[in-house]
Design a protein around this motif. Structure first.
Motif, short mmCIF file in Angstrom:
data_model
loop_
_atom_site.label_atom_id
_atom_site.label_comp_id
_atom_site.label_asym_id
_atom_site.label_seq_id
_atom_site.Cartn_x
_atom_site.Cartn_y
_atom_site.Cartn_z
N LEU A 92 0.82 -1.21 0.00
CA LEU A 92 0.00 0.00 0.00
C LEU A 92 0.86 1.27 0.00
O LEU A 92 1.96 1.29 0.57
CB LEU A 92 -0.91 0.00 1.23
N ARG A 93 0.34 2.29 -0.62
CA ARG A 93 0.95 3.61 -0.54
C ARG A 93 0.21 4.43 0.51
O ARG A 93 -0.85 4.03 1.01
CB ARG A 93 0.90 4.30 -1.92
N TRP A 94 0.76 5.59 0.83
CA TRP A 94 0.21 6.35 1.94
C TRP A 94 -1.25 6.74 1.77
O TRP A 94 -2.02 6.69 2.73
CB TRP A 94 1.09 7.56 2.24
N PRO A 95 -1.70 7.14 0.58
CA PRO A 95 -3.14 7.45 0.43
C PRO A 95 -4.03 6.25 0.76
O PRO A 95 -5.13 6.42 1.30
CB PRO A 95 -3.27 7.84 -1.04
N HIS A 96 -3.57 5.04 0.46
CA HIS A 96 -4.35 3.85 0.79
C HIS A 96 -4.42 3.66 2.30
O HIS A 96 -5.47 3.30 2.85
CB HIS A 96 -3.73 2.61 0.14
N ILE A 97 -3.30 3.90 2.96
CA ILE A 97 -3.26 3.79 4.42
C ILE A 97 -4.23 4.79 5.05
O ILE A 97 -5.01 4.45 5.96
CB ILE A 97 -1.83 4.04 4.95
N LEU A 98 -4.20 6.03 4.56
CA LEU A 98 -5.08 7.06 5.11
C LEU A 98 -6.55 6.68 4.93
O LEU A 98 -7.37 6.91 5.82
CB LEU A 98 -4.80 8.41 4.46
N ARG A 99 -6.87 6.09 3.78
CA ARG A 99 -8.27 5.69 3.53
C ARG A 99 -8.69 4.59 4.49
O ARG A 99 -9.82 4.60 5.01
CB ARG A 99 -8.42 5.23 2.08
N ILE A 100 -7.81 3.62 4.73
CA ILE A 100 -8.13 2.56 5.69
C ILE A 100 -8.34 3.14 7.09
O ILE A 100 -9.25 2.74 7.82
CB ILE A 100 -7.03 1.49 5.71
N GLN A 101 -7.51 4.12 7.45
CA GLN A 101 -7.64 4.73 8.77
C GLN A 101 -8.93 5.52 8.91
O GLN A 101 -9.43 5.68 10.02
CB GLN A 101 -6.41 5.62 9.05
N GLU A 102 -9.48 6.01 7.80
CA GLU A 102 -10.79 6.66 7.87
C GLU A 102 -11.85 5.65 8.28
O GLU A 102 -12.76 5.96 9.06
CB GLU A 102 -11.15 7.27 6.52
N GLY A 103 -11.74 4.44 7.75
CA GLY A 103 -12.70 3.40 8.08
C GLY A 103 -12.43 2.74 9.41
O GLY A 103 -13.36 2.27 10.09
N LYS A 160 9.82 6.32 1.48
CA LYS A 160 8.70 6.80 0.67
C LYS A 160 7.43 6.01 0.98
O LYS A 160 6.34 6.58 1.05
CB LYS A 160 9.05 6.69 -0.81
N PHE A 161 7.55 4.71 1.16
CA PHE A 161 6.39 3.90 1.50
C PHE A 161 5.80 4.33 2.84
O PHE A 161 4.57 4.41 2.99
CB PHE A 161 6.78 2.41 1.57
N LEU A 162 6.65 4.62 3.81
CA LEU A 162 6.18 4.88 5.17
C LEU A 162 5.78 6.33 5.41
O LEU A 162 5.11 6.63 6.40
CB LEU A 162 7.25 4.49 6.19
N THR A 163 6.17 7.23 4.52
CA THR A 163 5.84 8.65 4.73
C THR A 163 4.98 9.24 3.61
O THR A 163 4.34 10.27 3.81
CB THR A 163 7.11 9.50 4.85
N GLY A 164 5.02 8.61 2.43
CA GLY A 164 4.31 9.19 1.29
C GLY A 164 5.02 10.39 0.70
O GLY A 164 4.47 11.08 -0.15
N LYS A 165 6.27 10.63 1.12
CA LYS A 165 7.02 11.80 0.66
C LYS A 165 8.09 11.40 -0.34
O LYS A 165 8.79 10.41 -0.15
CB LYS A 165 7.70 12.51 1.84
N LYS A 166 8.25 12.21 -1.38
CA LYS A 166 9.31 11.94 -2.34
C LYS A 166 10.64 12.52 -1.86
O LYS A 166 11.69 11.93 -2.04
CB LYS A 166 8.95 12.52 -3.71
N ASP A 167 10.59 13.71 -1.26
CA ASP A 167 11.83 14.29 -0.76
C ASP A 167 11.99 14.04 0.74
O ASP A 167 13.06 13.68 1.21
CB ASP A 167 11.90 15.78 -1.04
#
Length: 268
Positions: A92-103, A160-167
């Motif tokens: 999963l990427r960070w947007p997917h994690i955030l969506r799961i946390q919404e639920g 990048k996987f754990l933060t969703g950040k490129k830099d």
């Protein structure tokens, strides 16, 4: 939410007691080439019902795959209304994690890291094999490991996987610790998983490693000091994260083992 920051600052017994009292869903954030296939096999055993959140990988269509993964997340959330999942995982990427946390606002995230140099090499070796859907395209782009490591997409991948950040310049290791409940290491996976399983019941040893990349003529890597140092220099955030997690775990080893022994005695 009980976090890895709590693991670092609290007695391990207090940390474990908090987690046992909280219950709820565990989400394994599966970073490629960190023994995730082995871990997901164990999750099916110790924390059922389990769901693998996945989408078919289409060569050259990474953006479409991320959208497909989000659809898979939505299906998982929908299915959770009729199934009380105790664990799930995915690349999963960070947007997917955030969506799961919404639920699941109280979902507990955990992940495993790997020595950054070894992980990059393993990632490269796997991508050269037919098991990787894009292996022919990958071969043309990166005929050698030296070509691969210079590509930005190969660098700091765990971060990048754990933060969703490129830099990720403005993101600290502490923020990762605050977001994840537990972080283990492949290099100590047997003891780290034994501890993790003790949090969730009876301590369980892991089975044999799964999905180990097989050698072939074009994916053999001859590692030397200069190549290792080059990979380290290109992955500073992964190196920092891995080193900090290792320091925390090393400092807690005796307490972790004591918890395992106490739970083993309870279940015997």
């Amino acid at each position: 939410m009980t976090s890895f920051s709590d693991f670092k600052r609290l007695p391990v017994e207090a940390y474990c007691n908090r987690l046992r009292a909280s219950g709820g869903l565990w989400i394994f954030h599966h970073i490629p080439k960190t023994a995730g296939s082995s871990l997901t096999r164990e999750l099916r055993i110790i924390l059922p019902p389990y769901r693998n959140i996945c989408a078919e990988e289409v060569p050259g269509q990474a953006e479409d795959r991320n959208a497909q993964l989000m659809q898979a997340v939505e299906v998982f959330l929908r299915d959770s209304s009729s199934t009380s999942f105790r664990s799930a995982s995915g690349h999963l990427r960070w947007p997917h994690i955030l969506r799961i946390q919404e639920g699941f606002p109280n979902a507990k995230l955990f992940t495993f890291l790997r020595d950054p140099v070894d992980r990059v090499v393993s990632d490269y070796r796997y991508a050269k094999t037919p098991k990787h859907p894009s292996h022919e395209v990958f071969q043309k782009r990166f005929p050698s490991l030296e070509h691969y490591i210079e590509s930005p997409e190969a660098q700091n991948k765990m971060w990048k996987f754990l933060t969703g950040k490129k830099d990720a310049v403005s993101t600290s290791v502490r923020s990762v610790f605050d977001s994840y409940t537990f972080v283990g290491l492949l290099e100590s996976i047997e003891s780290d998983f034994l501890f993790f399983s003790s949090i969730n019941g009876c301590p369980r040893r892991m089975g044999a490693r799964a999905n180990v990349t097989k050698p072939q003529t074009d994916n053999v890597v001859e590692m030397d000091r200069s190549l290792r140092e080059r990979i380290e220099s290109l992955n500073p955030r992964d190196m920092e994260l891995y080193s900090t997690v290792k320091q925390v775990l090393d400092a807690k080893r005796q307490e972790m083992q004591a918890q395992v022994e106490a739970r083993r005695a309870l279940w015997s």
